[in-house]
Design a protein around this motif. Structure first.
Motif, mmCIF file in Angstrom:
data_model
loop_
_atom_site.group_PDB
_atom_site.id
_atom_site.type_symbol
_atom_site.label_atom_id
_atom_site.label_comp_id
_atom_site.label_asym_id
_atom_site.label_seq_id
_atom_site.Cartn_x
_atom_site.Cartn_y
_atom_site.Cartn_z
ATOM 1 N N GLY A 154 0.788 -1.236 0.000
ATOM 2 C CA GLY A 154 0.000 0.000 0.000
ATOM 3 C C GLY A 154 0.810 1.271 0.000
ATOM 4 N N ASN A 155 2.133 1.188 -0.058
ATOM 5 C CA ASN A 155 2.966 2.402 -0.062
ATOM 6 C C ASN A 155 2.967 2.997 -1.469
ATOM 7 O OD1 ASN A 155 5.175 4.221 -0.263
ATOM 8 N ND2 ASN A 155 6.101 3.281 1.536
ATOM 9 N N PRO A 156 2.349 4.177 -1.668
ATOM 10 C CA PRO A 156 2.233 4.711 -3.029
ATOM 11 C C PRO A 156 3.565 5.152 -3.631
ATOM 12 C CG PRO A 156 1.426 6.303 -1.420
ATOM 13 C CD PRO A 156 1.686 5.040 -0.666
ATOM 14 N N MET A 157 4.521 5.584 -2.791
ATOM 15 C CA MET A 157 5.815 5.996 -3.337
ATOM 16 C C MET A 157 6.596 4.795 -3.867
ATOM 17 S SD MET A 157 5.633 9.151 -3.237
ATOM 18 C CE MET A 157 7.256 9.442 -3.924
ATOM 19 N N LEU A 212 -2.520 5.381 -9.045
ATOM 20 C CA LEU A 212 -1.950 6.262 -8.023
ATOM 21 C C LEU A 212 -2.597 7.641 -8.001
ATOM 22 C CD1 LEU A 212 1.822 5.369 -8.522
ATOM 23 C CD2 LEU A 212 0.305 4.602 -6.702
ATOM 24 N N ASP A 213 -3.484 7.927 -8.969
ATOM 25 C CA ASP A 213 -4.041 9.272 -9.072
ATOM 26 C C ASP A 213 -4.704 9.739 -7.783
ATOM 27 O OD1 ASP A 213 -3.196 9.889 -11.597
ATOM 28 O OD2 ASP A 213 -4.918 8.971 -12.579
ATOM 29 N N GLU A 214 -5.444 8.866 -7.145
ATOM 30 C CA GLU A 214 -6.146 9.274 -5.924
ATOM 31 C C GLU A 214 -5.192 9.359 -4.739
ATOM 32 O OE1 GLU A 214 -9.888 7.794 -3.134
ATOM 33 O OE2 GLU A 214 -9.613 6.957 -5.136
ATOM 34 N N ARG A 215 -4.301 8.387 -4.615
ATOM 35 C CA ARG A 215 -3.432 8.331 -3.431
ATOM 36 C C ARG A 215 -2.333 9.393 -3.456
ATOM 37 N NH1 ARG A 215 -1.261 2.479 -2.806
ATOM 38 N NH2 ARG A 215 -1.524 2.379 -5.065
#
Length: 406
Positions: free
Chosen positions: A323-326, A351-354
């Protein structure tokens, strides 16, 4: 090294040990921390002119204890505590300071889980790093009064939550507290390596302090693979710093850097650390990030980068930190290098939302669109990313990329 610089280095090294001695003897972290700061200020004023005394630790402990006594004397309601301190001071006078290093305990206390990440960093820099409030405020680009309030609130929170000056016993609690400590040092390094705002791309004082404190941590935890991995990651990343900007201070992306300017000594140390950690410790996120940095460091040119190995490491990292977006963003970059920009772009949609508020997603998308030949969309994405960042060097870089596509 000049006398003032030598004194400054010595004081930073002694600060956590002196504070640890006082807190262990008298409790009350906040009062002891104020007293130690006054003692450090006195030493910084006197020692360059008068010379470093014999037993500098004992000198600092004695002066800080006297400051503590003075502060408590000013409050008649605390007279009983004052008497205990006077007795303690008498024991300290003329007696060598015990050779006990409480740095690790201080780090754990400053990274109390009830504190916000900015407060953990501020308190760590002041109590363990020995930086003044003004220096910390300058590093984070906030007014000194704001930083003073932040530190004051942090100390009050520790007092209210009953923060104990003791290491948690081995087990789940200790592992969780060390996870917080490592994360605080990681955030400190990242803020120094790429400042989130301001006119400078980096703040060397923060990266240097993060590396120094992580070295201290590793000295206390020689078998901790994640601590070793974090230090390796910092060294391998910091090694690129001389090549990150050109003569005008403009940002130079990794693929275009002059790798002969990378610091070979830091790379050698980082490679040795990560090899040792991976060989003997349970796998963790800092070791994996260090392994990725090692692959970059071992490539003589950008074209020789082993992207297949990097993609595999990012997939493993994503499983370790779900769950880590980076991590997902960096994985998309690596996939684009291996399989082409369209493959990377396809991964960005999730990834647009996060990462809606981050300029980094827009910057990566712009770069991949440019590589895919979608010039108009790439230009728009560069400009959108430039509007989101508060770092002037990054803003200028993104605007420059957009202008080149006009």
């Amino acid at each position: 090294m000049s006398a003032p610089a030598a004194v400054e280095d010595l004081l930073r090294a002694l600060a956590p040990r002196v504070l640890g001695t006082l807190v262990r003897r008298h409790g009350q972290f906040d009062a002891c921390e104020d007293a130690v700061q006054e003692a450090l200020l006195a030493a910084a004023t006197q020692w360059p002119a008068e010379g470093i005394p014999d037993g500098p630790s004992a000198w600092l402990v004695t002066v800080a204890t006297r400051r503590l006594t003075d502060a408590w004397r000013a409050e008649s309601a605390r007279r009983e505590r004052e008497e205990r301190v006077v007795v303690a001071e008498e024991r300290v006078s003329g007696v060598a300071v015990a050779d006990e290093d409480d740095t690790l305990t201080l780090l754990v206390l400053c990274c109390h889980p009830e504190l916000s990440a900015p407060s953990q960093l501020a308190l760590t820099l002041r109590a363990v790093g020995g930086l003044t409030t003004a220096e910390i405020a300058s590093a984070f680009l906030v007014p000194e009064a704001t930083m003073a309030q932040r530190i004051s609130r942090a100390k009050a929170t520790i007092r209210a939550r009953g923060g104990r000056f003791a290491l948690p016993e081995d087990g789940a609690e200790r592992a969780e507290r060390m996870r917080v400590v490592l994360h605080a040092l990681y955030v400190m390094f990242n803020e120094g390596y790429t400042a989130t705002s301001g006119a400078e791309l980096a703040r060397a004082e923060l990266t240097g302090e993060a590396i120094r404190l992580t070295r201290l941590l590793c000295a206390h935890l020689p078998d901790d693979g994640e601590a070793q991995g974090l230090l390796a990651l910092m060294l391998l990343t910091d090694a690129r710093r001389p090549a990150r900007t050109d003569a005008d201070g403009a940002l130079v992306p990794l693929a275009e850097q002059d790798r002969s300017a990378w610091r070979a000594e830091e790379i050698a140390e980082g490679l040795g650390l990560i090899a040792g950690a991976l060989a003997g410790a349970p796998l963790g996120p800092y070791q994996l990030q260090a392994a990725i940095a090692a692959v970059h460091a071992e490539a003589a040119t950008a074209d020789q980068t082993d992207w297949r190995q990097i993609v595999a490491l990012y997939r493993l990292l994503a499983r370790v930190t779900p769950g880590n977006p980076m991590v997902s963003l960096n994985h998309a970059v690596a996939v684009a290098e291996l399989d082409g920009p369209r493959a990377g772009l396809a991964l960005l949609a999730d990834l647009d939302e996060r990462l809606a508020e981050s300029h980094r997603l827009g910057a990566v998308r712009a770069h991949l669109l440019e590589r895919a030949g979608d010039v108009a969309e790439a230009r728009a994405a560069y400009l959108a990313a430039a509007r989101r960042t508060t770092s002037l060097p990054e803003q200028r870089y993104l605007e420059g990329r957009a202008a080149a596509l006009t």
